[in-house]
Design a protein around this motif. Structure first.
Motif, PDB file in Angstrom:
ATOM      1  N   ASN A  44       0.628  -1.283  -0.089  1.00 41.44           N
ATOM      2  CA  ASN A  44       0.024   0.066   0.535  1.00 41.44           C
ATOM      3  C   ASN A  44       1.024   1.176   0.112  1.00 41.44           C
ATOM      4  O   ASN A  44       2.198   1.526   0.899  1.00 41.44           O
ATOM      5  CB  ASN A  44      -0.963  -0.305   1.555  1.00 41.44           C
ATOM      6  CG  ASN A  44      -1.741   0.789   1.742  1.00 41.44           C
ATOM      7  OD1 ASN A  44      -1.272   2.133   2.157  1.00 41.44           O
ATOM      8  ND2 ASN A  44      -2.859   1.313   1.146  1.00 41.44           N
ATOM      9  N   GLN A 226      -3.281  -6.771  -2.362  1.00 37.03           N
ATOM     10  CA  GLN A 226      -3.951  -5.501  -2.003  1.00 37.03           C
ATOM     11  C   GLN A 226      -5.053  -5.789  -1.653  1.00 37.03           C
ATOM     12  O   GLN A 226      -6.066  -5.584  -0.466  1.00 37.03           O
ATOM     13  CB  GLN A 226      -4.158  -4.582  -3.071  1.00 37.03           C
ATOM     14  CG  GLN A 226      -2.825  -3.187  -3.216  1.00 37.03           C
ATOM     15  CD  GLN A 226      -2.486  -2.210  -2.339  1.00 37.03           C
ATOM     16  OE1 GLN A 226      -3.663  -1.706  -1.383  1.00 37.03           O
ATOM     17  NE2 GLN A 226      -1.232  -1.554  -2.192  1.00 37.03           N
ATOM     18  N   ASP A 227      -6.033  -6.307  -2.763  1.00 38.37           N
ATOM     19  CA  ASP A 227      -7.145  -6.874  -2.220  1.00 38.37           C
ATOM     20  C   ASP A 227      -6.708  -7.933  -1.086  1.00 38.37           C
ATOM     21  O   ASP A 227      -8.152  -8.588  -0.110  1.00 38.37           O
ATOM     22  CB  ASP A 227      -7.507  -8.324  -3.588  1.00 38.37           C
ATOM     23  CG  ASP A 227      -8.432  -7.454  -4.506  1.00 38.37           C
ATOM     24  OD1 ASP A 227      -8.777  -5.996  -4.394  1.00 38.37           O
ATOM     25  OD2 ASP A 227      -8.806  -8.023  -5.656  1.00 38.37           O
ATOM     26  N   VAL A 229      -5.479  -7.499   1.470  1.00 42.82           N
ATOM     27  CA  VAL A 229      -5.400  -6.657   2.921  1.00 42.82           C
ATOM     28  C   VAL A 229      -6.962  -5.851   2.450  1.00 42.82           C
ATOM     29  O   VAL A 229      -7.388  -6.154   4.206  1.00 42.82           O
ATOM     30  CB  VAL A 229      -4.182  -5.453   2.696  1.00 42.82           C
ATOM     31  CG1 VAL A 229      -4.223  -4.574   3.664  1.00 42.82           C
ATOM     32  CG2 VAL A 229      -2.809  -6.009   1.860  1.00 42.82           C
ATOM     33  N   ASN A 230      -7.209  -5.639   1.364  1.00 44.23           N
ATOM     34  CA  ASN A 230      -9.226  -5.102   1.986  1.00 44.23           C
ATOM     35  C   ASN A 230      -9.898  -5.881   2.259  1.00 44.23           C
ATOM     36  O   ASN A 230     -10.716  -6.296   2.902  1.00 44.23           O
ATOM     37  CB  ASN A 230      -8.782  -4.345   0.744  1.00 44.23           C
ATOM     38  CG  ASN A 230      -8.646  -3.349  -0.483  1.00 44.23           C
ATOM     39  OD1 ASN A 230      -8.196  -2.759   0.872  1.00 44.23           O
ATOM     40  ND2 ASN A 230      -8.400  -2.985  -1.518  1.00 44.23           N
ATOM     41  N   THR A 231      -9.569  -7.395   2.069  1.00 46.63           N
ATOM     42  CA  THR A 231     -10.938  -8.905   2.015  1.00 46.63           C
ATOM     43  C   THR A 231     -10.339  -8.594   3.935  1.00 46.63           C
ATOM     44  O   THR A 231     -11.238  -8.791   4.996  1.00 46.63           O
ATOM     45  CB  THR A 231     -10.513  -9.625   1.734  1.00 46.63           C
ATOM     46  OG1 THR A 231     -10.444  -9.406   1.019  1.00 46.63           O
ATOM     47  CG2 THR A 231     -11.314 -10.336   1.854  1.00 46.63           C
ATOM     48  N   LYS A 233      -9.270  -6.620   6.254  1.00 44.62           N
ATOM     49  CA  LYS A 233      -9.748  -5.276   6.804  1.00 44.62           C
ATOM     50  C   LYS A 233     -11.700  -5.763   6.662  1.00 44.62           C
ATOM     51  O   LYS A 233     -12.467  -5.314   8.121  1.00 44.62           O
ATOM     52  CB  LYS A 233      -9.801  -4.310   5.796  1.00 44.62           C
ATOM     53  CG  LYS A 233     -10.161  -2.858   7.241  1.00 44.62           C
ATOM     54  CD  LYS A 233      -8.987  -1.334   6.566  1.00 44.62           C
ATOM     55  CE  LYS A 233      -9.894  -0.148   6.680  1.00 44.62           C
ATOM     56  NZ  LYS A 233     -10.854   0.020   8.208  1.00 44.62           N
ATOM     57  N   ALA A 234     -11.901  -6.031   5.817  1.00 45.39           N
ATOM     58  CA  ALA A 234     -13.512  -6.422   5.790  1.00 45.39           C
ATOM     59  C   ALA A 234     -14.079  -7.462   7.008  1.00 45.39           C
ATOM     60  O   ALA A 234     -14.563  -7.212   7.709  1.00 45.39           O
ATOM     61  CB  ALA A 234     -14.120  -6.285   4.654  1.00 45.39           C
ATOM     62  N   ASP A 237     -13.224  -6.360  10.705  1.00 43.24           N
ATOM     63  CA  ASP A 237     -14.171  -5.216  11.084  1.00 43.24           C
ATOM     64  C   ASP A 237     -15.745  -6.328  11.570  1.00 43.24           C
ATOM     65  O   ASP A 237     -16.059  -5.337  13.201  1.00 43.24           O
ATOM     66  CB  ASP A 237     -14.132  -4.467  10.332  1.00 43.24           C
ATOM     67  CG  ASP A 237     -13.402  -3.047   9.952  1.00 43.24           C
ATOM     68  OD1 ASP A 237     -13.101  -3.033  10.580  1.00 43.24           O
ATOM     69  OD2 ASP A 237     -13.756  -2.736   8.689  1.00 43.24           O
ATOM     70  N   SER A 260       2.558  -5.506   4.212  1.00 48.20           N
ATOM     71  CA  SER A 260       0.956  -4.620   4.740  1.00 48.20           C
ATOM     72  C   SER A 260       0.076  -5.622   5.800  1.00 48.20           C
ATOM     73  O   SER A 260      -0.554  -4.294   7.065  1.00 48.20           O
ATOM     74  CB  SER A 260      -0.042  -3.940   3.483  1.00 48.20           C
ATOM     75  OG  SER A 260       1.334  -4.071   2.312  1.00 48.20           O
ATOM     76  N   VAL A 264      -2.489  -2.924   8.690  1.00 48.11           N
ATOM     77  CA  VAL A 264      -3.643  -2.432   8.174  1.00 48.11           C
ATOM     78  C   VAL A 264      -4.252  -3.196   9.847  1.00 48.11           C
ATOM     79  O   VAL A 264      -5.389  -2.241   9.820  1.00 48.11           O
ATOM     80  CB  VAL A 264      -3.962  -2.625   6.857  1.00 48.11           C
ATOM     81  CG1 VAL A 264      -5.762  -2.390   6.636  1.00 48.11           C
ATOM     82  CG2 VAL A 264      -2.971  -2.168   5.942  1.00 48.11           C
TER      83      VAL A 264
END
Ligand code: GDP
Length: 295
Positions: A44, A226-227, A229-231, A233-234, A237, A260, A264
């Motif tokens: 990132n 990067q995906d 890392v986004n997954t 995070k989801a 949460d 990363s 995150v």
């Protein structure tokens, strides 16, 4: 593993190696190259920027300009910072429950079922652990079959109930079965979808609440960069999970997820998957990974 990143970092830092005297400009240029290498590895942007700023500050703070071997000192600073970024010390599983319940989460195809088997095998080989695998994917009969195949392969019992379409009930029955049969670790494999969606998040969140596991692990395919890392995070949460499992690190992954993810979601990477075989599991040691990246 991470060959491209290793090569680029080596090239960036090589400029300083062998130089008796360096300037602040040399350091800044090297950091620009390091940042570029990290971005190419799918790290990132913000993390790469913060990383190189910290390294630069530390380098100047540790008088890299007057050091007799500035190249070596820079490599050490970069290695230490990479280790910190990936989590510092290795973190173990919390196996304090009786039985200890481990809930696996993640997208379909991330390697959950394979990793459930690997972890069961890993724990079984520790001799003091008798694991039970529980199949909670009620949507794909093939997923239940797959877990049974894995269980047979490693000699670990698999609990499933093909007539039941309530994953919470199956998970609970699995834990009960473990208690009655002297299993001290329960690994619950859950359903995953191809993308993060509300129904899947609700389901895994409800299982999590009902079972209250000692360990909730999030499994992610490191090839997705990067995906990944986004997954993460989801899922974090919703689940506030305890650790990350990075799979498929044996493939042509660029390394961004490994570098990363910790910063995150602020959760440690606990294990890595390095192949399809049941033995292809390793505890994640940030310092060893940094050593590997920097050669
Ligand atoms: P699930 O849908 O999350 O349960 O994912 P699976 O466990 O079925 O894995 C999906 C695919 O990835 C399978 O073909 C696995 O053999 C493969 N796989 C899982 N972990 C690894 C790994 O660490 N390395 C490699 N190369 N393949 C893996």
């Amino acid at each position: 593993m991470f060959d491209n990143l290793s090569e680029k970092l080596d090239k960036a830092l090589h400029v300083l190696k062998g130089r008796g005297q360096i300037t602040e400009i040399n350091v800044a240029e090297t950091m620009k190259e390091v940042r570029r290498a990290l971005l190419d590895a799918d790290v990132n942007f913000k993390i790469a920027k913060e990383f190189t700023n910290t390294v630069k500050e530390k380098a100047l703070g540790q008088n890299v300009l007057t050091n007799l071997q500035p190249g070596q000192l820079m490599v050490k600073i970069v290695k230490d910072e990479l280790t910190t970024l990936m989590g510092g010390d290795a973190e173990e599983l919390n196996l304090t429950g009786s039985p200890s319940v481990i809930l696996m989460s993640g997208l379909q195809g991330s390697g959950k079922t394979t990793f459930s088997g690997k972890l069961a095998n890993y724990l079984k080989n520790k001799k003091t652990k008798k694991p039970l695998l529980v199949a909670c994917d009620v949507y794909r009969p093939a997923a239940i079959d797959q877990l049974h195949v894995v269980g047979e392969q490693i000699g670990v019992e698999v609990f499933s109930d093909r007539d039941n379409n309530d994953p919470i009930a199956i998970a609970k029955a699995g834990v009960k079965h473990a208690k009655e049969n002297g299993c001290n670790v329960v690994i619950i494999d859950t359903a995953g979808r191809l993308a993060v969606d509300e129904a899947m998040m609700d389901e895994i969140s409800n299982i999590h609440k009902a079972i209250n596991p000692q360990e909730t692990l999030f499994v992610v395919d490191s090839m997705t960069g990067q995906d990944a890392v986004n997954t993460a995070k989801a899922f974090n949460d919703i689940l506030n999970f305890d650790g990350v499992i990075l799979t498929k690190l044996d493939g042509d992954t660029r390394g961004g997820a490994a570098i990363s993810i910790k910063s995150v979601v602020d959760k440690p990477i606990k294990f890595i998957g390095t192949g399809e075989k049941m033995e292809a599991i390793d505890v994640f040691y940030p310092s060893r990974m940094a050593d590997r990246i920097l050669g």
